[in-house]
Design a protein around this motif. Structure first.
Motif, mmCIF file in Angstrom:
data_model
loop_
_atom_site.group_PDB
_atom_site.id
_atom_site.type_symbol
_atom_site.label_atom_id
_atom_site.label_comp_id
_atom_site.label_asym_id
_atom_site.label_seq_id
_atom_site.Cartn_x
_atom_site.Cartn_y
_atom_site.Cartn_z
ATOM 1 N N GLU A 116 0.744 -1.278 0.062
ATOM 2 C CA GLU A 116 -0.177 0.040 0.077
ATOM 3 C C GLU A 116 0.936 1.312 0.153
ATOM 4 O OE1 GLU A 116 -3.047 2.136 2.905
ATOM 5 O OE2 GLU A 116 -2.509 -0.041 3.217
ATOM 6 N N LEU A 117 0.696 2.078 -1.053
ATOM 7 C CA LEU A 117 1.477 3.369 -1.245
ATOM 8 C C LEU A 117 0.601 4.487 -1.076
ATOM 9 C CD1 LEU A 117 4.054 2.360 -3.754
ATOM 10 C CD2 LEU A 117 4.366 2.267 -1.295
ATOM 11 N N ILE A 118 1.081 5.817 -0.654
ATOM 12 C CA ILE A 118 0.414 7.119 -0.691
ATOM 13 C C ILE A 118 1.367 8.068 -1.590
ATOM 14 C CG2 ILE A 118 -0.510 9.055 0.589
ATOM 15 C CD1 ILE A 118 -1.371 6.964 2.668
ATOM 16 N N VAL A 119 0.665 8.516 -2.441
ATOM 17 C CA VAL A 119 1.322 9.770 -3.293
ATOM 18 C C VAL A 119 0.780 10.965 -2.812
ATOM 19 C CG1 VAL A 119 1.825 10.558 -5.732
ATOM 20 C CG2 VAL A 119 1.471 8.268 -5.337
ATOM 21 N N LEU A 120 1.741 11.685 -2.206
ATOM 22 C CA LEU A 120 1.477 13.140 -1.708
ATOM 23 C C LEU A 120 2.325 14.386 -2.098
ATOM 24 C CD1 LEU A 120 3.109 12.781 0.991
ATOM 25 C CD2 LEU A 120 0.899 12.250 2.293
ATOM 26 N N ARG A 121 1.856 15.622 -1.845
ATOM 27 C CA ARG A 121 2.695 16.691 -1.993
ATOM 28 C C ARG A 121 3.927 16.780 -0.747
ATOM 29 N NH1 ARG A 121 1.402 19.513 -6.493
ATOM 30 N NH2 ARG A 121 -0.668 19.138 -7.189
ATOM 31 N N GLU A 122 4.885 17.002 -1.044
ATOM 32 C CA GLU A 122 5.806 17.355 -0.171
ATOM 33 C C GLU A 122 5.218 18.394 0.899
ATOM 34 O OE1 GLU A 122 9.254 19.585 -0.342
ATOM 35 O OE2 GLU A 122 10.446 18.295 0.955
ATOM 36 N N ASP A 123 4.353 19.079 0.764
ATOM 37 C CA ASP A 123 3.684 20.202 1.668
ATOM 38 C C ASP A 123 2.854 19.574 2.615
ATOM 39 O OD1 ASP A 123 3.696 23.132 2.287
ATOM 40 O OD2 ASP A 123 1.517 22.966 1.505
ATOM 41 N N ASP A 124 2.330 18.339 2.206
ATOM 42 C CA ASP A 124 1.656 17.691 3.033
ATOM 43 C C ASP A 124 2.391 16.905 4.192
ATOM 44 O OD1 ASP A 124 -0.900 18.435 1.799
ATOM 45 O OD2 ASP A 124 -0.548 16.993 0.421
ATOM 46 N N ILE A 125 3.575 17.001 3.990
ATOM 47 C CA ILE A 125 4.672 16.134 4.912
ATOM 48 C C ILE A 125 4.840 17.333 6.175
ATOM 49 C CG2 ILE A 125 6.760 15.181 5.585
ATOM 50 C CD1 ILE A 125 6.661 14.046 2.764
ATOM 51 N N LEU A 126 4.575 16.977 7.575
ATOM 52 C CA LEU A 126 4.666 18.122 8.502
ATOM 53 C C LEU A 126 6.093 18.078 8.948
ATOM 54 C CD1 LEU A 126 1.254 16.820 10.168
ATOM 55 C CD2 LEU A 126 1.587 18.893 8.576
ATOM 56 N N ALA A 127 6.443 16.878 9.140
ATOM 57 C CA ALA A 127 7.804 16.857 9.788
ATOM 58 C C ALA A 127 8.465 15.411 9.523
ATOM 59 C CB ALA A 127 7.774 17.116 11.319
ATOM 60 N N ILE A 128 9.920 15.438 9.586
ATOM 61 C CA ILE A 128 10.763 14.184 9.541
ATOM 62 C C ILE A 128 10.895 13.772 10.811
ATOM 63 C CG2 ILE A 128 12.991 13.315 8.925
ATOM 64 C CD1 ILE A 128 12.944 15.626 6.596
ATOM 65 N N ILE A 129 10.934 12.456 11.047
ATOM 66 C CA ILE A 129 11.141 11.937 12.500
ATOM 67 C C ILE A 129 12.568 11.468 12.605
ATOM 68 C CG2 ILE A 129 10.533 9.996 13.912
ATOM 69 C CD1 ILE A 129 7.825 9.657 12.289
ATOM 70 N N GLU A 130 13.249 12.247 13.479
ATOM 71 C CA GLU A 130 14.465 11.793 13.869
ATOM 72 C C GLU A 130 14.977 11.107 15.080
ATOM 73 O OE1 GLU A 130 16.012 15.787 13.877
ATOM 74 O OE2 GLU A 130 16.746 15.280 11.875
ATOM 75 N N LYS A 131 15.735 10.420 15.342
ATOM 76 C CA LYS A 131 16.148 9.634 16.602
ATOM 77 C C LYS A 131 17.309 9.799 17.257
ATOM 78 C CE LYS A 131 13.097 6.132 14.640
ATOM 79 N NZ LYS A 131 12.430 4.824 14.919
#
Lengths: 98, 98, 98, 98, 98, 98, 98
Positions: free
Chosen positions: F83-98
């Motif tokens: 299952e995949l989702i195609v979205l615009r980068e602007d719909d990405i809120l944040a990158i998860i860092e560890k």
């Protein structure tokens, strides 16, 4: 004592209560507009509007200005017992001069 | 005496009452538009429209101009007993010439 | 005698009445569009469209042009007994040529 | 331990709970606005706003700033037991200073 | 004989009637789209699209082109017995080639 | 094996299933947001955002990034069982860092 | 034989029928999206996107590309017995690679 420093083109306005249907400046808000005060004093201003070319344009209103602003605009807060409204400079219609 | 100094592309207009279905300039507002006066005199003008490139363009209307403006536009105030409307220059359709 | 001087990209148009279901230019407005006249003569034009770069672009329509315009566009006035419509040049679809 | 690195003009804010109807900074949110906390502390900021000319403009808010933000703005997450909100810098109305 | 000279990015198109469920070019409009013809011939074109930088860009469609256009677009007229549609070039989806 | 190469500012994200109410990164999506996963891994990125000045700006997210994205954004596909989702980068809120 | 030459940033796509719930490329459209095919082959492309600065930017998709596109986008036609969809390149989410 806390104070609000608005960002960009936002300003903090302290609404001025009407007395006997008039604001201290003699502005009467017609009946249709009476629900919310719409005269106020500018308490703080942002550093300026950010344009699409990257330029920052300083605001025209200054701390101490008495202004009339569009009712329904802005967000209300109470800071140290004072009711304040944060709005965009574009919601300020005019400065009151004497 | 208080007066309103509009910001940017806003103007202060004093509506002119129709008498016997006509404004003093002879403009008749058709029945469908009769609810609000839509002829007025310009009382004050802002410094100009702020463009996205940072340039300020002075307004075309001047104090004293008789104008017709789009009904439903603007915000109403009463200052020193005078009913006034603050609107954007873009809501002014035309200047009345004689 | 009063006349209307439109601002920027606005134009004043005098609607031309249809007779026997036709305008003088032979344009027939189909039944679905019959509520309002949509052929007219340009009576006055603004100085031009103000672009976001500050440039003013003169309008393409001239006084005397017969035009067809989008119904529902514009504001109606009666000046010296003449019904007039103030609309934006962009609401004018085409110039009628003979 | 996971943390959120916001993109562009987004910021991560940790809401500050009101106690006895006040936030620690003494801001009172009026009754109409009580559903959601709207004071918070900035936990992370994006690299800046991307303008249409390709320029990136760094944000004005910094990690550690106490801010008031527009209720209804942003998306909520819980990271390592902490409730967080990701919003655009434009939804931040003002920085709280002391 | 009257003719329509479209302004800017507008074009005048003469719809081509379907016969037996096909247009002369062999384009079949599926049932869901059958209410209005959507193949037509370009009769006249405007001088070009006016961009925000003041530049005028000539249109790509030419008089004589057979085109398919978005149904629901444009305004209908009857000129000298001919049904015509005035639409923006952007409502033209494609040119039909043979 | 098929794969999706997104265009411009679009990205392909593989949603990460929550287990026991948590995503592997420890992000808990509050109850109001539980309908759709909103943590995912970036599988492919477009060449960049096309600005109005013709410039292409490379995206900030990279293949392999774990991200949180706005629920309701994007279009879902299943490719080779994934299952995949195609979205615009602007719909990405944040990158998860560890 | 007629063919469609799309204008500007429009493309002509031939939808690819799913068989046994899969497209030939192995893309499965989830149940919620099954009403319309959303995989297709690019048949023709426009000359490019016209930017506000007057520049034309060639499209990234090429004739022969297999693409996935946003359902609900575009207009359907039948040309020489073939069902075709005309859509904007921006409605194409990704190119399918193998």
């Amino acid at each position: 004592m806390a104070s609000l420093k608005p960002l960009y083109d936002r300003v903090v306005v302290k609404p001025i209560e009407e007395k006997e249907g008039k604001t201290p400046s003699g502005i009467i808000i017609p009946d249709t507009a009476k629900e919310k005060p719409s005269e106020g004093e500018v308490i703080a201003v942002g550093e300026g509007r950010l344009l699409e070319n990257g330029q920052t344009v300083p605001l025209k209103v200054k701390v101490g200005d008495k202004v009339v602003y569009s009712k329904y605009a802005g967000n209300e807060f109470v800071v140290d017992g004072e009711e304040l409204i944060v709005l965009r400079e574009d919601d300020i219609l005019a400065i009151i001069e004497k």
